[in-house]
Design a protein around this motif. Sequence first.
Motif, PDB file in Angstrom:
ATOM      1  N   LEU A   1      -1.602 -10.982  -3.735  1.00 52.23           N
ATOM      2  CA  LEU A   1      -2.369  -9.814  -3.570  1.00 52.23           C
ATOM      3  C   LEU A   1      -2.603  -9.223  -5.108  1.00 52.23           C
ATOM      4  O   LEU A   1      -1.670  -8.915  -5.816  1.00 52.23           O
ATOM      5  CB  LEU A   1      -1.673  -8.907  -2.586  1.00 52.23           C
ATOM      6  CG  LEU A   1      -2.247  -7.551  -2.605  1.00 52.23           C
ATOM      7  CD1 LEU A   1      -3.682  -7.430  -1.839  1.00 52.23           C
ATOM      8  CD2 LEU A   1      -1.264  -6.556  -1.899  1.00 52.23           C
TER       9      LEU A   1
ATOM     10  N   SER B   1       2.762  -6.128 -13.059  1.00 54.09           N
ATOM     11  CA  SER B   1       2.059  -4.885 -13.117  1.00 54.09           C
ATOM     12  C   SER B   1       2.106  -4.400 -14.559  1.00 54.09           C
ATOM     13  O   SER B   1       2.965  -4.535 -15.508  1.00 54.09           O
ATOM     14  CB  SER B   1       2.560  -3.850 -12.118  1.00 54.09           C
ATOM     15  OG  SER B   1       1.976  -2.823 -12.028  1.00 54.09           O
TER      16      SER B   1
ATOM     17  N   PRO C   1      -6.649   2.042  -3.949  1.00 56.03           N
ATOM     18  CA  PRO C   1      -6.905   0.910  -4.802  1.00 56.03           C
ATOM     19  C   PRO C   1      -7.826  -0.005  -4.254  1.00 56.03           C
ATOM     20  O   PRO C   1      -8.234  -0.050  -3.249  1.00 56.03           O
ATOM     21  CB  PRO C   1      -5.380   0.118  -4.615  1.00 56.03           C
ATOM     22  CG  PRO C   1      -5.014   0.458  -3.423  1.00 56.03           C
ATOM     23  CD  PRO C   1      -5.634   1.945  -2.879  1.00 56.03           C
TER      24      PRO C   1
ATOM     25  N   LEU D   1       0.807  -1.086   0.206  1.00 51.72           N
ATOM     26  CA  LEU D   1      -0.163   0.022  -0.002  1.00 51.72           C
ATOM     27  C   LEU D   1       0.881   1.214   0.084  1.00 51.72           C
ATOM     28  O   LEU D   1       0.541   2.260  -0.665  1.00 51.72           O
ATOM     29  CB  LEU D   1      -0.984   0.001   1.185  1.00 51.72           C
ATOM     30  CG  LEU D   1      -2.040  -1.108   1.064  1.00 51.72           C
ATOM     31  CD1 LEU D   1      -3.158  -0.857   2.451  1.00 51.72           C
ATOM     32  CD2 LEU D   1      -2.933  -0.768  -0.056  1.00 51.72           C
TER      33      LEU D   1
ATOM     34  N   ALA E   1      -3.928  -5.965  -6.746  1.00 51.24           N
ATOM     35  CA  ALA E   1      -4.626  -4.161  -6.629  1.00 51.24           C
ATOM     36  C   ALA E   1      -4.972  -3.877  -7.788  1.00 51.24           C
ATOM     37  O   ALA E   1      -4.152  -3.876  -8.924  1.00 51.24           O
ATOM     38  CB  ALA E   1      -3.573  -3.548  -5.957  1.00 51.24           C
ATOM     39  N   THR E   2      -6.035  -3.063  -8.157  1.00 53.18           N
ATOM     40  CA  THR E   2      -6.328  -2.323  -9.444  1.00 53.18           C
ATOM     41  C   THR E   2      -6.561  -1.118  -8.952  1.00 53.18           C
ATOM     42  O   THR E   2      -6.966  -0.602  -7.761  1.00 53.18           O
ATOM     43  CB  THR E   2      -7.674  -3.309  -9.991  1.00 53.18           C
ATOM     44  OG1 THR E   2      -8.843  -2.878  -9.067  1.00 53.18           O
ATOM     45  CG2 THR E   2      -7.440  -4.520 -10.409  1.00 53.18           C
ATOM     46  N   TRP E   3      -6.799  -0.018  -9.902  1.00 49.12           N
ATOM     47  CA  TRP E   3      -6.951   1.202  -9.763  1.00 49.12           C
ATOM     48  C   TRP E   3      -7.190   1.972 -11.121  1.00 49.12           C
ATOM     49  O   TRP E   3      -7.205   1.466 -12.045  1.00 49.12           O
ATOM     50  CB  TRP E   3      -5.764   1.859  -9.125  1.00 49.12           C
ATOM     51  CG  TRP E   3      -4.484   1.711  -9.883  1.00 49.12           C
ATOM     52  CD1 TRP E   3      -4.279   2.834 -10.999  1.00 49.12           C
ATOM     53  CD2 TRP E   3      -3.312   0.858  -9.836  1.00 49.12           C
ATOM     54  NE1 TRP E   3      -2.921   2.261 -11.556  1.00 49.12           N
ATOM     55  CE2 TRP E   3      -2.441   1.219 -10.881  1.00 49.12           C
ATOM     56  CE3 TRP E   3      -3.307  -0.356  -9.164  1.00 49.12           C
ATOM     57  CZ2 TRP E   3      -1.190   0.364 -11.067  1.00 49.12           C
ATOM     58  CZ3 TRP E   3      -2.140  -0.849  -9.422  1.00 49.12           C
ATOM     59  CH2 TRP E   3      -1.125  -0.772 -10.408  1.00 49.12           C
TER      60      TRP E   3
ATOM     61  N   LEU F   1      -8.557  -3.757  -3.616  1.00 50.09           N
ATOM     62  CA  LEU F   1      -7.832  -4.888  -3.231  1.00 50.09           C
ATOM     63  C   LEU F   1      -8.362  -6.256  -3.284  1.00 50.09           C
ATOM     64  O   LEU F   1      -9.470  -6.389  -2.757  1.00 50.09           O
ATOM     65  CB  LEU F   1      -6.874  -4.575  -1.833  1.00 50.09           C
ATOM     66  CG  LEU F   1      -6.109  -3.359  -1.942  1.00 50.09           C
ATOM     67  CD1 LEU F   1      -5.700  -3.257  -0.275  1.00 50.09           C
ATOM     68  CD2 LEU F   1      -4.877  -3.476  -2.685  1.00 50.09           C
ATOM     69  N   HIS F   2      -7.683  -7.313  -3.669  1.00 44.29           N
ATOM     70  CA  HIS F   2      -8.257  -8.683  -3.783  1.00 44.29           C
ATOM     71  C   HIS F   2      -7.278  -9.493  -2.998  1.00 44.29           C
ATOM     72  O   HIS F   2      -6.038  -9.875  -3.726  1.00 44.29           O
ATOM     73  CB  HIS F   2      -8.499  -9.301  -4.960  1.00 44.29           C
ATOM     74  CG  HIS F   2      -9.718  -8.433  -5.673  1.00 44.29           C
ATOM     75  ND1 HIS F   2     -10.981  -8.665  -5.808  1.00 44.29           N
ATOM     76  CD2 HIS F   2      -9.660  -7.200  -6.440  1.00 44.29           C
ATOM     77  CE1 HIS F   2     -11.865  -7.716  -6.281  1.00 44.29           C
ATOM     78  NE2 HIS F   2     -10.975  -6.831  -6.791  1.00 44.29           N
ATOM     79  N   GLN F   3      -7.405  -9.930  -1.879  1.00 40.94           N
ATOM     80  CA  GLN F   3      -6.271 -10.728  -1.115  1.00 40.94           C
ATOM     81  C   GLN F   3      -6.653 -12.185  -1.280  1.00 40.94           C
ATOM     82  O   GLN F   3      -7.617 -12.798  -0.658  1.00 40.94           O
ATOM     83  CB  GLN F   3      -6.053 -10.205   0.187  1.00 40.94           C
ATOM     84  CG  GLN F   3      -5.415 -10.997   1.193  1.00 40.94           C
ATOM     85  CD  GLN F   3      -3.856 -10.459   0.841  1.00 40.94           C
ATOM     86  OE1 GLN F   3      -3.579  -9.295   0.947  1.00 40.94           O
ATOM     87  NE2 GLN F   3      -3.032 -11.293   0.531  1.00 40.94           N
TER      88      GLN F   3
ATOM     89  N   ASP G   1     -11.211  -3.225 -12.312  1.00 45.16           N
ATOM     90  CA  ASP G   1     -11.428  -4.022 -11.257  1.00 45.16           C
ATOM     91  C   ASP G   1     -11.656  -5.417 -11.967  1.00 45.16           C
ATOM     92  O   ASP G   1     -12.007  -5.473 -13.077  1.00 45.16           O
ATOM     93  CB  ASP G   1     -12.739  -3.682 -10.341  1.00 45.16           C
ATOM     94  CG  ASP G   1     -12.622  -4.549  -9.069  1.00 45.16           C
ATOM     95  OD1 ASP G   1     -11.754  -5.131  -8.877  1.00 45.16           O
ATOM     96  OD2 ASP G   1     -13.647  -4.663  -8.490  1.00 45.16           O
TER      97      ASP G   1
END
Length: 247
Positions: A41, A128, A32, A21, A43-45, A34-36, A49
Amino acid sequence: MQPGVLAFSRREGVAAPTDVLASLAECGVTDPVLHQGTGLLVATWGGLDLAPDGSLLLSRGPRRREHDLGQDAVSAMLGRGDAAALAEVLPPFAAFRSTGQDEAVAVTDALGFRHLYHAQGPGWAAVSTSARLLGVMGDRDVDREALSLQALLGWQVGQWTLFEGVSKLGPGEVVRLRSGRLTVEDGRPAPPPLAELDEAVDAAAGVLRQHLTAYVTDHPDATLQLTGGQDSRILLSAIPRELRRGL
């Protein structure tokens, strides 16, 4: 930062190289999604999504030569790891899918037009849409040789980036993350044998006619910009006369 995605995988018992983060925030991503999972992990932004099946298209309008592809079709190819089929999706193209609690897969097109980046560290791996984010996460130094090259040319060569240990995903490659490791597979077929000039011209003309006829049929509202060179006129000539009206 432009809309994007980060997938970070680590081996059990291995700590993250830096706080994810905090790295996102340093790169301008403050909120972001978050999907854990157990070892992954995501993260999308920027409005992106994951779909319910964990997939995410990173380009618009994916298409093979003969027809458009929906997100479900792309997701299915990612799920079964069909690198050869994914390499046939026309550029620019990239997609991502979380395929389990600790694994993910991503792909770029056969020309590498849509950029994705990856990095490997001790017990962790990540992919990424942002090379800078991977550099910040891994506390990677600036690659001075790559920086010098960009200063001279204005762009990077091959799969280099401005950060040591951060690489661009190569043309047609599929990258898989699992338990802190990444593997890369090239899905492109072997180059065809050399052909005589007349044969090569006929084959190329056939490909253009097939592709453009199918595209204009599927998208009758398409337009063609004539830029003053031969390339756009060749495209126009490959479209059947009856489909040219309004282009």
